[in-house]
Design a protein around this motif. Structure first.
Motif, PDB file in Angstrom:
ATOM      1  N   SER A  38       0.494  33.238 -13.610  1.00  0.00           N
ATOM      2  CA  SER A  38      -0.005  32.972 -14.960  1.00  0.00           C
ATOM      3  C   SER A  38      -0.572  31.563 -15.039  1.00  0.00           C
ATOM      4  N   ASN A  39      -1.601  31.403 -15.864  1.00  0.00           N
ATOM      5  CA  ASN A  39      -2.191  30.079 -16.016  1.00  0.00           C
ATOM      6  C   ASN A  39      -2.666  29.870 -17.452  1.00  0.00           C
ATOM      7  N   ILE A  40      -2.861  28.602 -17.780  1.00  0.00           N
ATOM      8  CA  ILE A  40      -3.451  28.224 -19.055  1.00  0.00           C
ATOM      9  C   ILE A  40      -4.352  27.025 -18.795  1.00  0.00           C
ATOM     10  N   VAL A  41      -5.497  26.990 -19.468  1.00  0.00           N
ATOM     11  CA  VAL A  41      -6.434  25.879 -19.353  1.00  0.00           C
ATOM     12  C   VAL A  41      -6.659  25.317 -20.754  1.00  0.00           C
ATOM     13  N   PHE A  42      -6.389  24.026 -20.912  1.00  0.00           N
ATOM     14  CA  PHE A  42      -6.671  23.335 -22.169  1.00  0.00           C
ATOM     15  C   PHE A  42      -8.044  22.687 -22.021  1.00  0.00           C
ATOM     16  N   GLU A  43      -9.008  23.186 -22.767  1.00  0.00           N
ATOM     17  CA  GLU A  43     -10.389  22.706 -22.666  1.00  0.00           C
ATOM     18  C   GLU A  43     -10.607  21.378 -23.377  1.00  0.00           C
ATOM     19  N   ALA A  44      -9.725  21.025 -24.323  1.00  0.00           N
ATOM     20  CA  ALA A  44      -9.916  19.808 -25.119  1.00  0.00           C
ATOM     21  C   ALA A  44      -8.564  19.299 -25.591  1.00  0.00           C
ATOM     22  N   TYR A  45      -8.573  18.055 -26.086  1.00  0.00           N
ATOM     23  CA  TYR A  45      -7.406  17.516 -26.766  1.00  0.00           C
ATOM     24  C   TYR A  45      -7.408  18.114 -28.174  1.00  0.00           C
ATOM     25  N   ASP A  46      -6.692  19.213 -28.326  1.00  0.00           N
ATOM     26  CA  ASP A  46      -6.679  19.902 -29.611  1.00  0.00           C
ATOM     27  C   ASP A  46      -5.233  20.211 -29.998  1.00  0.00           C
ATOM     28  N   ASN A  47      -5.044  20.954 -31.077  1.00  0.00           N
ATOM     29  CA  ASN A  47      -3.684  21.234 -31.541  1.00  0.00           C
ATOM     30  C   ASN A  47      -2.873  22.016 -30.512  1.00  0.00           C
ATOM     31  N   LYS A  48      -3.503  22.919 -29.789  1.00  0.00           N
ATOM     32  CA  LYS A  48      -2.810  23.697 -28.765  1.00  0.00           C
ATOM     33  C   LYS A  48      -2.299  22.774 -27.657  1.00  0.00           C
ATOM     34  N   TRP A  49      -3.153  21.838 -27.201  1.00  0.00           N
ATOM     35  CA  TRP A  49      -2.784  20.865 -26.175  1.00  0.00           C
ATOM     36  C   TRP A  49      -1.674  19.956 -26.705  1.00  0.00           C
ATOM     37  N   LEU A  50      -1.830  19.436 -27.914  1.00  0.00           N
ATOM     38  CA  LEU A  50      -0.854  18.512 -28.484  1.00  0.00           C
ATOM     39  C   LEU A  50       0.518  19.168 -28.606  1.00  0.00           C
ATOM     40  N   ASP A  51       0.568  20.403 -29.088  1.00  0.00           N
ATOM     41  CA  ASP A  51       1.838  21.108 -29.216  1.00  0.00           C
ATOM     42  C   ASP A  51       2.508  21.279 -27.853  1.00  0.00           C
ATOM     43  N   PHE A  52       1.720  21.651 -26.855  1.00  0.00           N
ATOM     44  CA  PHE A  52       2.256  21.884 -25.510  1.00  0.00           C
ATOM     45  C   PHE A  52       2.796  20.580 -24.916  1.00  0.00           C
TER      46      PHE A  52
END
Length: 156
Positions: free
Chosen positions: A67-81
């Motif tokens: 499984s993988n995840i890619v954060f494309e930007a500094y956004d809410n999804k990235w910040l939460d993680f």
């Protein structure tokens, strides 16, 4: 994909055991696709009078069953993680995580958010202006063993 890891030692057989806890994407083996970024990171060893090695790897393009995840930007999804990982809480488990680094400027914003000085929205607004860099965190030892291939180690 060619990836780089800078250390004070050569690492032909990377592992997840020696990783520190509470990093951006949790415990794992961290790499970058940006050679310049990896070489810049070497300065932290060289300033202390230590050796610095640029370890070069090739990651397979196909990673079946992982499984993988890619954060494309500094956004809410990235910040939460990142905030969950930095606080030591399990957020979501992935074998490979890719995205921007919480460098000094980014971490300052996160620290202000942690302390309650910045709201969630203020932190995201600040992060949107940061130039993303790149990191890959491999959290699964089996993935490292089967799909990350050591190419060479260059003493810097």
């Amino acid at each position: 994909m060619k990836l780089y890891h800078t250390s004070n030692i050569e690492i032909p057989n990377p592992d997840t055991i020696h990783s520190r806890e509470h990093l951006d994407f949790g415990r794992g083996f961290y790499l970058t696709s940006l050679r310049e970024q990896a070489e810049k990171y070497a300065q932290r060893f060289l300033r202390k009078g230590e050796d610095a090695f640029l370890n070069v790897y090739e990651l397979d393009d196909e990673l079946p069953g992982f499984s993988n995840i890619v954060f494309e930007a500094y956004d809410n999804k990235w910040l939460d993680f990142v905030t969950a990982c930095r606080k030591g809480r399990e957020y979501e488990l992935y074998d490979i995580i890719e995205g921007g680094i919480a460098d000094d400027q980014v971490f300052d914003t996160i620290d202000l958010y942690f302390s309650g000085i910045y709201t969630y929205e203020q932190a995201l607004d600040q992060l949107r202006f940061k130039h993303p860099n790149h990191q890959v965190c491999i959290t699964n030892q089996s993935l490292l063993d089967k799909h990350l291939h050591f190419i060479e180690s260059i003493k810097l």
